[in-house]
Design a protein around this motif. Structure first.
Motif, mmCIF file in Angstrom:
data_model
loop_
_atom_site.group_PDB
_atom_site.id
_atom_site.type_symbol
_atom_site.label_atom_id
_atom_site.label_comp_id
_atom_site.label_asym_id
_atom_site.label_seq_id
_atom_site.Cartn_x
_atom_site.Cartn_y
_atom_site.Cartn_z
ATOM 1 N N ASN A 39 0.799 -1.230 0.000
ATOM 2 C CA ASN A 39 0.000 0.000 0.000
ATOM 3 C C ASN A 39 0.830 1.277 0.000
ATOM 4 N N LEU A 40 2.092 1.190 -0.329
ATOM 5 C CA LEU A 40 2.953 2.363 -0.316
ATOM 6 C C LEU A 40 2.670 3.270 -1.521
ATOM 7 N N ASP A 41 2.805 4.557 -1.311
ATOM 8 C CA ASP A 41 2.695 5.548 -2.372
ATOM 9 C C ASP A 41 4.045 5.642 -3.078
ATOM 10 N N VAL A 42 4.093 5.257 -4.326
ATOM 11 C CA VAL A 42 5.349 5.199 -5.065
ATOM 12 C C VAL A 42 6.012 6.565 -5.149
ATOM 13 N N LYS A 84 9.639 7.757 -3.581
ATOM 14 C CA LYS A 84 10.657 8.400 -4.411
ATOM 15 C C LYS A 84 11.148 9.695 -3.763
ATOM 16 N N GLN A 85 10.212 10.491 -3.214
ATOM 17 C CA GLN A 85 10.572 11.754 -2.570
ATOM 18 C C GLN A 85 11.455 11.513 -1.348
ATOM 19 N N ILE A 86 11.139 10.485 -0.570
ATOM 20 C CA ILE A 86 11.930 10.176 0.621
ATOM 21 C C ILE A 86 13.339 9.738 0.217
ATOM 22 N N LYS A 87 13.432 8.937 -0.824
ATOM 23 C CA LYS A 87 14.756 8.520 -1.307
ATOM 24 C C LYS A 87 15.586 9.725 -1.712
ATOM 25 N N GLU A 88 14.962 10.655 -2.397
ATOM 26 C CA GLU A 88 15.676 11.857 -2.830
ATOM 27 C C GLU A 88 16.080 12.720 -1.631
ATOM 28 N N LYS A 89 15.203 12.801 -0.649
ATOM 29 C CA LYS A 89 15.460 13.621 0.537
ATOM 30 C C LYS A 89 16.696 13.157 1.284
ATOM 31 N N ILE A 90 16.886 11.854 1.389
ATOM 32 C CA ILE A 90 18.020 11.328 2.160
ATOM 33 C C ILE A 90 19.155 10.862 1.255
ATOM 34 N N ASN A 91 19.058 11.187 -0.042
ATOM 35 C CA ASN A 91 20.087 10.792 -1.005
ATOM 36 C C ASN A 91 20.333 9.278 -0.949
ATOM 37 N N TYR A 92 19.241 8.552 -1.001
ATOM 38 C CA TYR A 92 19.292 7.090 -0.865
ATOM 39 C C TYR A 92 19.880 6.445 -2.114
ATOM 40 N N GLN A 93 20.902 5.626 -1.916
ATOM 41 C CA GLN A 93 21.542 4.922 -3.019
ATOM 42 C C GLN A 93 21.786 3.474 -2.630
ATOM 43 N N ARG A 94 21.759 2.624 -3.639
ATOM 44 C CA ARG A 94 22.054 1.212 -3.435
ATOM 45 C C ARG A 94 23.279 0.836 -4.248
ATOM 46 N N ILE A 95 24.251 0.199 -3.602
ATOM 47 C CA ILE A 95 25.380 -0.364 -4.317
ATOM 48 C C ILE A 95 25.504 -1.829 -3.920
ATOM 49 N N GLU A 96 26.250 -2.573 -4.685
ATOM 50 C CA GLU A 96 26.318 -4.016 -4.492
ATOM 51 C C GLU A 96 26.813 -4.373 -3.088
ATOM 52 N N ASN A 97 26.093 -5.306 -2.468
ATOM 53 C CA ASN A 97 26.454 -5.863 -1.157
ATOM 54 C C ASN A 97 26.416 -4.853 -0.013
ATOM 55 N N ASP A 98 25.730 -3.728 -0.209
ATOM 56 C CA ASP A 98 25.612 -2.810 0.922
ATOM 57 C C ASP A 98 24.483 -3.247 1.840
ATOM 58 N N VAL A 99 24.522 -2.754 3.069
ATOM 59 C CA VAL A 99 23.539 -3.127 4.089
ATOM 60 C C VAL A 99 23.003 -1.858 4.738
ATOM 61 N N LYS A 100 21.689 -1.710 4.731
ATOM 62 C CA LYS A 100 21.042 -0.565 5.369
ATOM 63 C C LYS A 100 20.426 -1.019 6.687
ATOM 64 N N ILE A 101 20.841 -0.378 7.778
ATOM 65 C CA ILE A 101 20.327 -0.694 9.108
ATOM 66 C C ILE A 101 19.495 0.486 9.600
ATOM 67 N N LEU A 102 18.303 0.208 10.084
ATOM 68 C CA LEU A 102 17.392 1.256 10.550
ATOM 69 C C LEU A 102 17.181 1.150 12.056
ATOM 70 N N CYS A 103 17.177 2.311 12.718
ATOM 71 C CA CYS A 103 16.790 2.390 14.127
ATOM 72 C C CYS A 103 15.806 3.540 14.279
ATOM 73 N N VAL A 104 14.683 3.288 14.916
ATOM 74 C CA VAL A 104 13.639 4.297 15.098
ATOM 75 C C VAL A 104 13.413 4.520 16.588
ATOM 76 N N GLY A 105 13.487 5.757 17.021
ATOM 77 C CA GLY A 105 13.238 6.071 18.420
ATOM 78 C C GLY A 105 13.942 7.354 18.824
ATOM 79 N N ARG A 106 13.688 7.787 20.037
ATOM 80 C CA ARG A 106 14.345 8.991 20.544
ATOM 81 C C ARG A 106 15.853 8.752 20.657
ATOM 82 N N MET A 107 16.632 9.769 20.305
ATOM 83 C CA MET A 107 18.084 9.668 20.381
ATOM 84 C C MET A 107 18.543 9.979 21.801
#
Length: 221
Positions: free
Chosen positions: A18-21, A25-48
């Motif tokens: 149900n994601l809005d494509v 796309k806008q979020i990827k552009e906002k954070i300069n999201y890129q994928r390269i071979e064998n990279d790993v994206k780790i996410l943490c959500v919460g107060r710092m």
């Protein structure tokens, strides 16, 4: 009532289908999201803050980037008044090119689709919705072995657990997740099924309404 969650998860919102494509796309552009071979994206959500295990997370991440092509996405505000991070950790978050920090977003589910794993190193929790949300998004979970987290995640069945505040245990567990992606995907599939069966908001709301009606009926006798 039911299985521990007070409100359940809106499975219409937390759904990859149900994601809005365009928003993605806008979020990827906002954070300069890129994928390269064998990279790993780790996410943490919460107060710092310290009691969310952020200082240990940064220590683990600094060790990880020496061996793996990893990028850390942090989603949550700094809190300078309550339990603030030490200055060194804060500086690392702000200036490490392998770390992206987002202060706030109402679109957590989109960031979950951009990650390969979700980490939740908190010292204390109630019943963490963010782990349920990760489960609904089929995002593999690595979290601290504390009450709340371990009420949702069963080690080596629906995710991986590590000892809270223990950098060595945390590091070994995250590295295992990085090196065993197929296994982590299988855990995520099991958690996804459990979230749908046990934590659907519609089912939980009905159970709460039934409980109120039962109590009203009993009090009227």
């Amino acid at each position: 009532i039911m299985n521990g969650s007070s409100n359940g998860i809106d499975l219409g919102i937390f759904s990859r289908e149900n994601l809005d494509v365009q928003l993605l796309k806008q979020i990827k552009e906002k954070i300069n999201y890129q994928r390269i071979e064998n990279d790993v994206k780790i996410l943490c959500v919460g107060r710092m803050v310290k009691d969310k295990g952020v200082e240990e997370l940064i220590q683990v991440f600094i060790k990880l980037i020496k061996k793996h092509n990893v990028h850390l996405i942090l989603l949550g505000p700094f809190e300078m008044e309550l339990d603030p991070l030490n200055r060194e950790t804060e500086e690392e978050i702000m200036h490490n090119p392998h770390i992206t920090h987002i202060n706030w977003s109402d679109d957590v589910q989109y960031y979950m689709t951009l990650a390969d794993s979700f980490v939740h190193p908190s010292y204390r929790e109630g019943f963490p919705n963010v782990i349920l949300q990760s489960g609904a998004m089929k995002l593999p979970v690595v979290c601290s072995d504390i009450t709340g987290n371990n009420d949702i995640v069963e080690d080596k069945k629906t995710g991986l657990l590590f000892a809270a505040r223990d950098v060595d245990s945390f590091y070994k567990t995250v590295e295992h997740a990085i090196n065993n992606r197929d296994e982590m995907s299988s855990f995520a599939e099991v958690l996804y099924k459990e979230v749908h069966e046990l934590y659907d908001r519609k089912i939980i709301h009905k159970a709460i309404l039934d409980a109120y009606n039962r109590l009203l009926s009993e009090s009227a006798k």
